[in-house]
Scaffold this motif. Structure first.
Motif, short mmCIF file in Angstrom:
data_model
loop_
_atom_site.label_atom_id
_atom_site.label_comp_id
_atom_site.label_asym_id
_atom_site.label_seq_id
_atom_site.Cartn_x
_atom_site.Cartn_y
_atom_site.Cartn_z
N VAL A 56 -81.20 29.96 -14.67
CA VAL A 56 -79.92 30.33 -15.13
C VAL A 56 -79.83 30.92 -16.56
O VAL A 56 -80.43 30.34 -17.33
CB VAL A 56 -79.12 29.09 -15.03
N GLY A 57 -79.15 32.05 -16.42
CA GLY A 57 -78.98 32.75 -17.60
C GLY A 57 -77.50 33.08 -18.20
O GLY A 57 -76.65 32.26 -17.76
N GLY A 58 -77.48 34.17 -18.49
CA GLY A 58 -75.87 34.71 -18.90
C GLY A 58 -75.21 35.20 -17.67
O GLY A 58 -74.07 35.55 -17.77
N GLY A 71 -57.46 32.18 0.58
CA GLY A 71 -58.47 33.05 1.07
C GLY A 71 -59.79 32.80 0.16
O GLY A 71 -59.92 32.04 -0.67
N LEU A 72 -60.81 33.58 0.70
CA LEU A 72 -62.07 33.62 -0.02
C LEU A 72 -62.10 34.15 -1.39
O LEU A 72 -61.55 35.35 -1.37
CB LEU A 72 -63.06 34.01 0.90
N ARG A 73 -62.42 33.44 -2.37
CA ARG A 73 -62.36 34.01 -3.56
C ARG A 73 -63.63 33.81 -4.35
O ARG A 73 -64.32 33.04 -4.27
CB ARG A 73 -61.26 33.28 -4.65
N VAL A 74 -64.18 34.95 -4.93
CA VAL A 74 -65.54 35.20 -5.42
C VAL A 74 -65.42 35.71 -6.81
O VAL A 74 -64.44 36.54 -7.19
CB VAL A 74 -66.25 36.15 -4.55
N ILE A 75 -66.25 35.23 -7.80
CA ILE A 75 -66.29 35.53 -9.19
C ILE A 75 -67.56 36.05 -9.54
O ILE A 75 -68.80 35.38 -8.85
CB ILE A 75 -65.72 34.53 -10.19
N VAL A 76 -67.99 37.06 -10.18
CA VAL A 76 -69.06 37.46 -10.66
C VAL A 76 -69.01 37.75 -12.26
O VAL A 76 -68.03 38.46 -12.56
CB VAL A 76 -69.89 38.79 -10.23
N GLY A 77 -69.56 37.14 -13.19
CA GLY A 77 -69.63 37.35 -14.68
C GLY A 77 -70.51 37.51 -15.40
O GLY A 77 -71.85 37.25 -14.92
N THR A 98 -67.45 38.62 -19.42
CA THR A 98 -66.83 39.82 -18.61
C THR A 98 -66.89 38.89 -17.29
O THR A 98 -67.55 38.43 -16.82
CB THR A 98 -67.74 40.89 -18.72
N ALA A 99 -65.87 39.50 -16.54
CA ALA A 99 -65.76 38.84 -15.08
C ALA A 99 -64.92 39.72 -14.03
O ALA A 99 -64.04 40.45 -14.64
CB ALA A 99 -65.31 37.51 -15.24
N VAL A 100 -65.40 39.69 -13.11
CA VAL A 100 -64.45 40.33 -11.73
C VAL A 100 -64.28 39.12 -10.75
O VAL A 100 -65.00 38.62 -10.39
CB VAL A 100 -65.07 41.63 -11.23
N LEU A 101 -62.89 39.14 -10.70
CA LEU A 101 -62.39 38.17 -9.37
C LEU A 101 -62.14 38.89 -8.16
O LEU A 101 -61.32 39.95 -8.25
CB LEU A 101 -61.44 37.38 -9.80
#
Length: 393
Positions: A165-167, A178-184, A236-239
């Motif tokens: 696990v890193g950044g 609904g289905l929610r996804v995050i990448v950050g 930084t993140a996109v949802l």
């Protein structure tokens, strides 16, 4: 009654026990180097008739054993060295016998003690490493599941040694909306980034299930992370929220999602927003999904990978080739192999990949509380929908 008795009357002779226990070869191999030193020094002592000085050199054997072997094997090597030292100095019977042999005894005991301490520390380190591995796997587990008709597959690489696990981070939540996804992506690598990574994932899981608007999830996550961030630090993140034949995105300074279908397109927000921790005011945007479309979420480690000439990884071309593989797992594996080959076999930054593929777009209702299938969308809640593609020719 005969003296030759049989065991159990079965007519088989009683098996004799060996005088010496059998020792597995794997236990004897580590002893060969230090014992070889003992044998070599003893042979040199007898051949050169210089016995007393060489007897002190026998201390090398237990010292070397203590650096690599456990206490039991080190004690065995020390015992052999002491016996050989007694034999060598005993034959010469020099005035310094007591000093030589006493030094050999003291060194052997200290070597055994050092070996015991080292092996104990190694066991503690192994336990700590195992706990760390389990904790990291709980923070960022690999995902290979189907959520309400959407297949989700992940691939993650951590550039920090001895860390998983890193950044970079990702998470999925099947919510009433609904289905929610995050990448950050948080600042730092490895252990230094882990607390902020865990806080971001924890905050998303909490807010995603009870916050109606995706934009409010991002704003609430910003409020939670800001007190934990130092000056000039951000996340930084996109949802992404999956709806009926569409996705809704809120992007806070993160690389845009990539839609792969009849064409390959970056779903960039018309109005960029600041990252989390910098008080962003993001907007929600809607993009269409057609049958067979795939959505790739990723971190900047993918697009910033460089080759020896300094050229960035060609994401659009690589995705057009790799992500058309019928199996999502194979598609991600091919994309990861391409970026690794592009960077010369070793990535210098963390990379997180999340591939989403709706298996049946009709199952994605993206309902909000109080709504029902077929109900009109509340004005202003979801935002404008991406215009349909135009037919050329």
């Amino acid at each position: 009654m005969t003296a030759d008795k049989r065991v159990g009357g079965a007519g088989r002779p009683r098996r004799r026990r060996p005088l010496l226990p059998r020792i597995p070869l794997r236990h004897l191999l580590p002893l060969l180097p230090p014992l070889g030193i003992c044998a070599l020094l003893t042979a040199l002592g007898f051949l050169t008739h210089v016995l007393s000085p060489l007897s002190g050199l026998l201390l090398l054997a237990p010292v070397l054993a203590g650096l690599r072997l456990d206490a039991r094997h080190t004690a065995a090597v020390g015992a052999v060295a002491l016996l050989l030292g007694l034999l060598v100095d005993g034959r010469a019977w020099s005035p310094g016998f007591a000093a030589h042999w006493g030094g050999l005894l003291t060194g052997s005991v200290l070597s055994v003690h050092a070996a015991a301490r080292r092996t104990a520390l190694e066991r503690v380190l192994a336990r700590v490493s195992e706990v760390s591995r389990i904790a990291q796997a709980a923070i960022l587990p690999p995902v290979a599941e189907e959520f309400a008709g959407t297949l989700v597959r992940t691939r993650h690489y951590c550039a920090a040694p001895d860390a998983t696990v890193g950044g970079d981070l990702y998470d999925c939540a099947l919510t009433p909306f609904g289905l929610r996804v995050i990448v950050g992506d948080v600042r730092g690598h490895g252990a230094e980034a882990m607390p902020l990574t865990a806080a971001t994932i924890s905050g998303f899981r909490d807010l995603a299930y009870r916050t109606r608007e995706l934009r409010s999830v991002a704003i609430g996550l910003d409020a939670r992370l800001t007190p934990r961030l130092a000056d000039e630090e951000f996340v930084t993140a996109v949802l992404v929220e999956f709806g009926n034949c569409e996705i809704r995105t809120v992007n806070c300074g993160h690389p845009p999602p990539l839609r792969v279908g009849t064409d390959v397109k970056l779903l960039e927000p018309p109005k960029p927003a600041l990252p989390l921790g910098l008080r962003p005011d993001p907007e929600q945007y809607r993009f269409r999904l057609s049958p067979g479309d795939r959505l790739l979420l990723y971190t900047d480690g993918l697009i910033e990978a460089r080759n020896t000439e300094g050229t960035h990884f060609p994401l659009l071309e690589a995705a057009a080739e790799a992500l058309t593989d019928p199996l999502p797992e194979s598609a991600l594996a091919r994309l990861y192999e391409q970026v690794t080959a592009h960077s010369g076999g070793t990535l210098t930054d963390d990379v997180a990949l999340v591939l989403c593929q709706p298996s049946d777009l009709r199952t994605h209702t993206g309902l909000t509380p109080g709504s029902h299938p077929g109900a009109p969308e509340p004005p202003g809640l979801l935002g404008p929908l991406e215009p349909p593609p135009t037919l050329s020719g």
